[in-house]
Design a protein around this motif. Structure first.
Motif, PDB file in Angstrom:
ATOM      1  N   ALA A 180       0.531  -1.217   0.041  1.00  0.00           N
ATOM      2  CA  ALA A 180       0.229   0.167   0.035  1.00  0.00           C
ATOM      3  C   ALA A 180       0.709   1.259   0.109  1.00  0.00           C
ATOM      4  O   ALA A 180       0.603   2.344  -0.920  1.00  0.00           O
ATOM      5  N   ARG A 181       2.058   1.286   0.885  1.00  0.00           N
ATOM      6  CA  ARG A 181       2.777   2.348   0.767  1.00  0.00           C
ATOM      7  C   ARG A 181       3.342   2.507  -0.561  1.00  0.00           C
ATOM      8  O   ARG A 181       3.681   3.780  -0.987  1.00  0.00           O
ATOM      9  N   ALA A 182       3.999   1.327  -1.251  1.00  0.00           N
ATOM     10  CA  ALA A 182       4.420   1.653  -2.257  1.00  0.00           C
ATOM     11  C   ALA A 182       3.534   2.140  -3.456  1.00  0.00           C
ATOM     12  O   ALA A 182       4.020   3.068  -4.385  1.00  0.00           O
ATOM     13  N   ALA A 183       2.278   1.628  -3.547  1.00  0.00           N
ATOM     14  CA  ALA A 183       1.101   2.345  -4.373  1.00  0.00           C
ATOM     15  C   ALA A 183       1.059   3.714  -4.202  1.00  0.00           C
ATOM     16  O   ALA A 183       0.713   4.290  -5.387  1.00  0.00           O
ATOM     17  N   ILE A 184       0.928   4.288  -3.196  1.00  0.00           N
ATOM     18  CA  ILE A 184       0.798   5.588  -2.898  1.00  0.00           C
ATOM     19  C   ILE A 184       2.080   6.550  -2.945  1.00  0.00           C
ATOM     20  O   ILE A 184       2.114   7.765  -2.738  1.00  0.00           O
ATOM     21  N   GLY A 185       3.305   6.052  -2.985  1.00  0.00           N
ATOM     22  CA  GLY A 185       4.529   6.725  -2.921  1.00  0.00           C
ATOM     23  C   GLY A 185       4.955   7.220  -1.520  1.00  0.00           C
ATOM     24  O   GLY A 185       5.446   8.130  -1.578  1.00  0.00           O
ATOM     25  N   VAL A 186       4.532   6.596  -0.300  1.00  0.00           N
ATOM     26  CA  VAL A 186       4.923   6.853   0.818  1.00  0.00           C
ATOM     27  C   VAL A 186       6.260   5.958   1.206  1.00  0.00           C
ATOM     28  O   VAL A 186       6.163   4.723   1.167  1.00  0.00           O
ATOM     29  N   PRO A 187       7.215   6.837   1.843  1.00  0.00           N
ATOM     30  CA  PRO A 187       8.396   5.838   2.397  1.00  0.00           C
ATOM     31  C   PRO A 187       7.964   4.744   3.434  1.00  0.00           C
ATOM     32  O   PRO A 187       6.954   5.334   4.337  1.00  0.00           O
ATOM     33  N   PHE A 188       8.573   3.691   3.319  1.00  0.00           N
ATOM     34  CA  PHE A 188       8.230   2.669   4.247  1.00  0.00           C
ATOM     35  C   PHE A 188       8.187   3.144   5.837  1.00  0.00           C
ATOM     36  O   PHE A 188       7.475   2.720   6.477  1.00  0.00           O
ATOM     37  N   HIS A 189       9.184   3.736   6.047  1.00  0.00           N
ATOM     38  CA  HIS A 189       9.300   4.171   7.523  1.00  0.00           C
ATOM     39  C   HIS A 189       8.818   5.267   7.931  1.00  0.00           C
ATOM     40  O   HIS A 189       8.995   5.839   9.366  1.00  0.00           O
ATOM     41  N   ALA A 190       8.323   6.189   7.233  1.00  0.00           N
ATOM     42  CA  ALA A 190       7.728   7.453   7.536  1.00  0.00           C
ATOM     43  C   ALA A 190       6.462   7.276   8.237  1.00  0.00           C
ATOM     44  O   ALA A 190       5.709   6.430   8.198  1.00  0.00           O
ATOM     45  N   PRO A 191       6.317   8.218   9.208  1.00  0.00           N
ATOM     46  CA  PRO A 191       4.962   8.308   9.921  1.00  0.00           C
ATOM     47  C   PRO A 191       3.856   8.782   9.198  1.00  0.00           C
ATOM     48  O   PRO A 191       4.189  10.006   8.371  1.00  0.00           O
ATOM     49  N   VAL A 192       2.894   8.351   9.244  1.00  0.00           N
ATOM     50  CA  VAL A 192       1.974   8.567   8.335  1.00  0.00           C
ATOM     51  C   VAL A 192       0.329   8.719   8.843  1.00  0.00           C
ATOM     52  O   VAL A 192      -0.171   7.940   9.599  1.00  0.00           O
ATOM     53  N   LEU A 193      -0.196   9.863   8.536  1.00  0.00           N
ATOM     54  CA  LEU A 193      -1.587  10.175   8.962  1.00  0.00           C
ATOM     55  C   LEU A 193      -2.578  10.348   7.767  1.00  0.00           C
ATOM     56  O   LEU A 193      -2.226  11.089   6.917  1.00  0.00           O
ATOM     57  N   ALA A 194      -3.558   9.491   7.790  1.00  0.00           N
ATOM     58  CA  ALA A 194      -4.486   9.481   6.678  1.00  0.00           C
ATOM     59  C   ALA A 194      -5.820  10.065   7.093  1.00  0.00           C
ATOM     60  O   ALA A 194      -6.112  10.079   8.211  1.00  0.00           O
ATOM     61  N   VAL A 195      -6.198  11.168   6.320  1.00  0.00           N
ATOM     62  CA  VAL A 195      -7.292  12.122   6.709  1.00  0.00           C
ATOM     63  C   VAL A 195      -8.369  11.937   5.721  1.00  0.00           C
ATOM     64  O   VAL A 195      -8.121  11.876   4.349  1.00  0.00           O
ATOM     65  N   LEU A 196      -9.405  11.434   5.650  1.00  0.00           N
ATOM     66  CA  LEU A 196     -10.549  11.087   5.120  1.00  0.00           C
ATOM     67  C   LEU A 196     -11.781  12.140   5.636  1.00  0.00           C
ATOM     68  O   LEU A 196     -12.555  11.594   6.543  1.00  0.00           O
ATOM     69  N   PRO A 197     -12.135  13.253   4.805  1.00  0.00           N
ATOM     70  CA  PRO A 197     -13.101  14.236   5.288  1.00  0.00           C
ATOM     71  C   PRO A 197     -14.479  13.821   4.868  1.00  0.00           C
ATOM     72  O   PRO A 197     -15.467  14.669   5.367  1.00  0.00           O
ATOM     73  N   GLY A 198     -14.469  12.788   4.095  1.00  0.00           N
ATOM     74  CA  GLY A 198     -15.888  12.458   3.636  1.00  0.00           C
ATOM     75  C   GLY A 198     -15.824  12.547   2.126  1.00  0.00           C
ATOM     76  O   GLY A 198     -15.103  13.075   1.400  1.00  0.00           O
ATOM     77  N   SER A 199     -17.076  11.990   1.577  1.00  0.00           N
ATOM     78  CA  SER A 199     -17.341  11.954   0.125  1.00  0.00           C
ATOM     79  C   SER A 199     -18.214  12.801  -0.280  1.00  0.00           C
ATOM     80  O   SER A 199     -18.568  12.812  -1.445  1.00  0.00           O
ATOM     81  N   ARG A 200     -18.761  13.670   0.422  1.00  0.00           N
ATOM     82  CA  ARG A 200     -19.848  14.656   0.109  1.00  0.00           C
ATOM     83  C   ARG A 200     -19.251  16.150   0.300  1.00  0.00           C
ATOM     84  O   ARG A 200     -18.586  16.233   1.261  1.00  0.00           O
TER      85      ARG A 200
END
Length: 384
Positions: A180-200
């Motif tokens: 998943a990290r490779a697919a979205i281009g995020v370094p493997f060891h980086a701390p990651v916060l995903a933000v999903l504010p909604g689809s509307r």
């Protein structure tokens, strides 16, 4: 004697319903290779072989003002559609979600002797349980995605079946975080916060500024934090880009993704999201999350005053578990400071994250029932 091939009419009103319909049609076609399928659907249902008299997008309106603006057209469409379905004489009609449109259509068809199925129960477990009885006046059978729903319908004398959730079938029990990290281009060891504010769009406008403030606070404490924000479609992306570019906050290194919500969740250390199906999806991806949500203050006052909200929790992971596995910060509690504090607790407590995974996996297994096949079995009983 010639026996007519089975006919199944279906109406799906948005992308998720279109996907559900396509899976159901594939299973029914395997049982009845000569069956005919027609109604309302999108690209997935057309690819599955449904003769779509109207596109699902014609039903996809959200929000009170938008619904009111389109109401005359929607009522004309429903009148024309019910007449066409009645003349086509299906063995079964399946209304897929879209309850505001489908339940009225189902009721009209049921009164004229057509077997009716409603696929995806409205959230009767959360508020206005009395709706279950009225849904039974429209649908001969309700197909439920969650295990607690059939019991509610049984109290009102309605035939309801738990078929499982298609997302639980689609998402691996052990998601591949490195992929998943490779697919979205995020370094493997980086701390990651995903933000999903909604689809509307209204939800994005209401929630994303608060979420971005929370992300900036988290970034102060987590050096090198990467922020990933999936956009559900082009309109959502434009709204997110505008809010990002207009923000004066010290936003951490961010990636705006086209779709890829599942990859973003699997890749993340923590997910910050508005309540809804996204919370279920994050649970199935086995990621710790913080749920933040606000509705209009006037609407919230009415809901509280009338006692319409029956569930202790609003997020599906907590509802399914019957306890608070993840923090829910609602209305006045949904502040940047509280959201950031809850997210930082997940970052700081790997043992709590590790303890969460087996709980999420158990809930995943409970929902992983082969939903399309079970739904087809429940409908197959009525196909000659």
């Amino acid at each position: 004697m010639n026996v007519r091939a089975p006919r199944i009419a279906l109406v799906a009103g948005e992308t998720s319903g279109d996907q559900l319909g396509a899976g159901l049609v594939a299973e029914l076609r395997a049982r009845h290779p000569g069956a005919e399928f027609a109604g309302v659907g999108g690209d997935a249902m057309r690819a599955a072989g449904v003769d779509t008299w109207h596109d699902a997008s014609e039903l996809a309106v959200m929000g009170l003002s938008e619904v009111l603006a389109h109401l005359p057209r929607l009522l004309r469409l429903r009148r024309a559609l019910r007449q066409r379905i009645a003349e086509w004489k299906p063995d079964v009609f399946v209304g897929i979600d879209a309850p505001d449109f489908n339940l009225g259509l189902e009721r009209w068809l049921k009164q004229r002797g057509v077997r009716t199925v409603h696929y995806v129960s409205p959230s009767v477990w959360a508020w206005r349980e009395s709706r279950a009885a009225r849904i039974g006046q429209s649908a001969d059978r309700v197909l439920c995605l969650f295990p607690m729903e059939p019991e509610i319908y049984a109290r009102h004398g309605v035939d309801a079946r738990f078929v499982g959730h298609p997302l639980a079938d689609a998402i691996a029990l052990e998601p591949d975080r490195a992929a998943a990290r490779a697919a979205i281009g995020v370094p493997f060891h980086a701390p990651v916060l995903a933000v999903l504010p909604g689809s509307r769009l209204g939800e994005i406008e209401r929630m994303l500024p608060t979420f971005l403030e929370a992300a900036a606070l988290v970034a102060r404490e987590i050096p090198g934090l990467q922020l990933v924000i999936p956009a559900a479609n082009a309109d959502c992306r434009a709204a997110i880009e505008r809010l990002l570019s207009g923000s004066r906050l010290p936003i951490p290194d961010s990636r705006l993704l086209d779709g890829q919500a599942q990859q973003a969740m699997i890749a993340a250390d923590v997910v910050l999201l508005a309540s809804g199906t996204a919370a279920l999806e994050a649970m199935l991806c086995k990621r710790p999350m913080v749920v933040g949500h606000r509705i209009a203050a006037s609407t919230y006052r009415v809901v509280k005053a009338l006692g319409l909200l029956k569930s202790r929790f609003v997020s599906l992971p907590n509802v399914l578990a019957g306890e608070e596995l993840i923090p829910e910060l609602l209305q006045d509690d949904c502040t940047p400071e509280r959201l950031a504090g809850a997210a930082l607790q997940w970052f700081a407590q790997p043992e709590a994250v590790a303890a969460l995974r087996p709980r999420f996996r158990a809930l995943h297994e409970q929902l992983r029932r082969g939903a399309s096949a079970r739904a087809a079995e429940a409908i197959d009983e009525w196909i000659a």
